[in-house]
Scaffold this motif. Structure first.
Motif, PDB file in Angstrom:
ATOM      1  N   ALA A  70       0.832  -1.206   0.000  1.00  0.00           N
ATOM      2  CA  ALA A  70       0.000   0.000   0.000  1.00  0.00           C
ATOM      3  C   ALA A  70       0.867   1.257   0.000  1.00  0.00           C
ATOM      4  O   ALA A  70       0.527   2.250  -0.649  1.00  0.00           O
ATOM      5  CB  ALA A  70      -0.934  -0.007   1.206  1.00  0.00           C
ATOM      6  N   ALA A  71       1.988   1.214   0.705  1.00  0.00           N
ATOM      7  CA  ALA A  71       2.884   2.372   0.736  1.00  0.00           C
ATOM      8  C   ALA A  71       3.461   2.643  -0.648  1.00  0.00           C
ATOM      9  O   ALA A  71       3.570   3.808  -1.066  1.00  0.00           O
ATOM     10  CB  ALA A  71       3.999   2.139   1.742  1.00  0.00           C
ATOM     11  N   LYS A  72       3.822   1.590  -1.367  1.00  0.00           N
ATOM     12  CA  LYS A  72       4.349   1.772  -2.729  1.00  0.00           C
ATOM     13  C   LYS A  72       3.274   2.342  -3.654  1.00  0.00           C
ATOM     14  O   LYS A  72       3.537   3.249  -4.445  1.00  0.00           O
ATOM     15  CB  LYS A  72       4.869   0.442  -3.273  1.00  0.00           C
ATOM     16  N   ARG A  73       2.063   1.794  -3.547  1.00  0.00           N
ATOM     17  CA  ARG A  73       0.969   2.315  -4.375  1.00  0.00           C
ATOM     18  C   ARG A  73       0.643   3.755  -4.011  1.00  0.00           C
ATOM     19  O   ARG A  73       0.355   4.580  -4.884  1.00  0.00           O
ATOM     20  CB  ARG A  73      -0.269   1.427  -4.224  1.00  0.00           C
ATOM     21  N   PHE A  74       0.680   4.072  -2.712  1.00  0.00           N
ATOM     22  CA  PHE A  74       0.399   5.442  -2.280  1.00  0.00           C
ATOM     23  C   PHE A  74       1.452   6.400  -2.838  1.00  0.00           C
ATOM     24  O   PHE A  74       1.113   7.494  -3.290  1.00  0.00           O
ATOM     25  CB  PHE A  74       0.366   5.530  -0.745  1.00  0.00           C
ATOM     26  N   GLN A  75       2.707   5.994  -2.791  1.00  0.00           N
ATOM     27  CA  GLN A  75       3.781   6.856  -3.302  1.00  0.00           C
ATOM     28  C   GLN A  75       3.569   7.137  -4.787  1.00  0.00           C
ATOM     29  O   GLN A  75       3.698   8.276  -5.229  1.00  0.00           O
ATOM     30  CB  GLN A  75       5.150   6.197  -3.058  1.00  0.00           C
ATOM     31  N   ALA A  76       3.256   6.111  -5.558  1.00  0.00           N
ATOM     32  CA  ALA A  76       3.018   6.296  -6.996  1.00  0.00           C
ATOM     33  C   ALA A  76       1.795   7.179  -7.236  1.00  0.00           C
ATOM     34  O   ALA A  76       1.823   8.078  -8.092  1.00  0.00           O
ATOM     35  CB  ALA A  76       2.843   4.940  -7.670  1.00  0.00           C
ATOM     36  N   ALA A  77       0.732   6.950  -6.475  1.00  0.00           N
ATOM     37  CA  ALA A  77      -0.478   7.756  -6.631  1.00  0.00           C
ATOM     38  C   ALA A  77      -0.245   9.197  -6.186  1.00  0.00           C
ATOM     39  O   ALA A  77      -0.827  10.127  -6.756  1.00  0.00           O
ATOM     40  CB  ALA A  77      -1.623   7.132  -5.837  1.00  0.00           C
ATOM     41  N   ALA A  78       0.603   9.412  -5.200  1.00  0.00           N
ATOM     42  CA  ALA A  78       0.894  10.775  -4.737  1.00  0.00           C
ATOM     43  C   ALA A  78       1.653  11.555  -5.812  1.00  0.00           C
ATOM     44  O   ALA A  78       1.414  12.752  -6.001  1.00  0.00           O
ATOM     45  CB  ALA A  78       1.699  10.735  -3.445  1.00  0.00           C
ATOM     46  N   ILE A  79       2.537  10.884  -6.517  1.00  0.00           N
ATOM     47  CA  ILE A  79       3.272  11.551  -7.599  1.00  0.00           C
ATOM     48  C   ILE A  79       2.302  11.965  -8.712  1.00  0.00           C
ATOM     49  O   ILE A  79       2.364  13.090  -9.220  1.00  0.00           O
ATOM     50  CB  ILE A  79       4.394  10.634  -8.123  1.00  0.00           C
ATOM     51  N   ILE A  80       1.380  11.079  -9.047  1.00  0.00           N
ATOM     52  CA  ILE A  80       0.371  11.403 -10.058  1.00  0.00           C
ATOM     53  C   ILE A  80      -0.499  12.565  -9.575  1.00  0.00           C
ATOM     54  O   ILE A  80      -0.788  13.501 -10.331  1.00  0.00           O
ATOM     55  CB  ILE A  80      -0.484  10.157 -10.385  1.00  0.00           C
ATOM     56  N   ALA A 110      -8.292   6.353  -0.868  1.00  0.00           N
ATOM     57  CA  ALA A 110      -8.641   4.925  -0.889  1.00  0.00           C
ATOM     58  C   ALA A 110      -7.457   4.076  -0.430  1.00  0.00           C
ATOM     59  O   ALA A 110      -7.625   3.132   0.357  1.00  0.00           O
ATOM     60  CB  ALA A 110      -9.085   4.521  -2.284  1.00  0.00           C
ATOM     61  N   ILE A 111      -6.277   4.414  -0.887  1.00  0.00           N
ATOM     62  CA  ILE A 111      -5.088   3.654  -0.484  1.00  0.00           C
ATOM     63  C   ILE A 111      -4.802   3.883   0.997  1.00  0.00           C
ATOM     64  O   ILE A 111      -4.460   2.947   1.729  1.00  0.00           O
ATOM     65  CB  ILE A 111      -3.883   4.047  -1.357  1.00  0.00           C
ATOM     66  N   ARG A 112      -4.946   5.122   1.449  1.00  0.00           N
ATOM     67  CA  ARG A 112      -4.746   5.417   2.875  1.00  0.00           C
ATOM     68  C   ARG A 112      -5.755   4.657   3.723  1.00  0.00           C
ATOM     69  O   ARG A 112      -5.445   4.161   4.805  1.00  0.00           O
ATOM     70  CB  ARG A 112      -4.864   6.920   3.130  1.00  0.00           C
ATOM     71  N   GLY A 113      -6.976   4.511   3.211  1.00  0.00           N
ATOM     72  CA  GLY A 113      -8.003   3.735   3.910  1.00  0.00           C
ATOM     73  C   GLY A 113      -7.597   2.278   4.083  1.00  0.00           C
ATOM     74  O   GLY A 113      -7.888   1.660   5.111  1.00  0.00           O
ATOM     75  N   GLU A 114      -6.919   1.715   3.091  1.00  0.00           N
ATOM     76  CA  GLU A 114      -6.425   0.342   3.220  1.00  0.00           C
ATOM     77  C   GLU A 114      -5.408   0.241   4.361  1.00  0.00           C
ATOM     78  O   GLU A 114      -5.421  -0.720   5.133  1.00  0.00           O
ATOM     79  CB  GLU A 114      -5.769  -0.101   1.910  1.00  0.00           C
ATOM     80  N   THR A 115      -4.540   1.232   4.432  1.00  0.00           N
ATOM     81  CA  THR A 115      -3.520   1.228   5.492  1.00  0.00           C
ATOM     82  C   THR A 115      -4.174   1.353   6.864  1.00  0.00           C
ATOM     83  O   THR A 115      -3.805   0.646   7.808  1.00  0.00           O
ATOM     84  CB  THR A 115      -2.512   2.373   5.268  1.00  0.00           C
TER      85      THR A 115
END
Length: 167
Positions: A70-80, A110-115
């Motif tokens: 989730a942290a990796k996905r969040f980082q990628a989504a934050a850049i976008i 949504a990703i933060r919600g998973e965390t």
């Protein structure tokens, strides 16, 4: 008639010291009595040690792996989201770029919600252990702290991006 009352008044103080002494003529001891020398402190009890739990260790490892993903996905989504917010800054609400930035922020949430769900699951496990009267599990507490810190960092970054879009 005054003489017998006067003599009785003089004799009374003379009899008092005899009442406070022991029959052998000594004075009462000033040493502490047994009740005064007892220790009223709470007894020291060693902290209970949690027995290893393979099932719980596996659950913790699975939650940590999910949190890392989730942290990796969040980082990628934050850049976008940052790039979309940079394009949308200063444009009218409802425009295509503003909607794209809002969508990117929603993806972050949504990703933060998973965390947060992972932290909640681990906290429920810790609560169930406490209710059962079992000792704290250090690996569980460490995972809660680690993933909880990750969730707080994600919330701060998401909030900063929202503020950047708003202002």
């Amino acid at each position: 008639m005054r003489r017998p009352i006067f003599l009785a008044a003089l004799a009374l103080p003379l009899g008092l010291p005899a009442a406070c002494t022991t029959p052998d003529g000594g004075y009462p001891s000033l040493l502490p009595r047994p009740i005064e020398s007892r220790d009223d402190a709470e007894p020291v009890r060693p902290d209970p040690v949690a027995a290893p739990d393979a099932a719980l260790d596996a659950r913790i490892a699975q939650r940590r792996e999910a949190a890392m993903a989730a942290a990796k996905r969040f980082q990628a989504a934050a850049i976008i989201a940052e790039s979309r917010i940079a394009v949308a800054r200063g444009v009218a609400m409802g425009s295509e770029s503003w909607v794209a930035a809002q969508t990117a922020l929603a993806d972050l949430d949504a990703i933060r919600g998973e965390t947060v769900a992972l932290v909640t699951d681990l906290e429920e496990a810790a609560s169930a252990r406490a209710q059962a009267g079992t000792p704290a599990y250090p690996a569980l507490d460490a995972a809660i702290d680690e993933i909880g810190g990750q969730a707080r960092a994600q919330a701060e970054r998401s909030r900063a991006l929202e503020d950047a879009l708003a202002g």
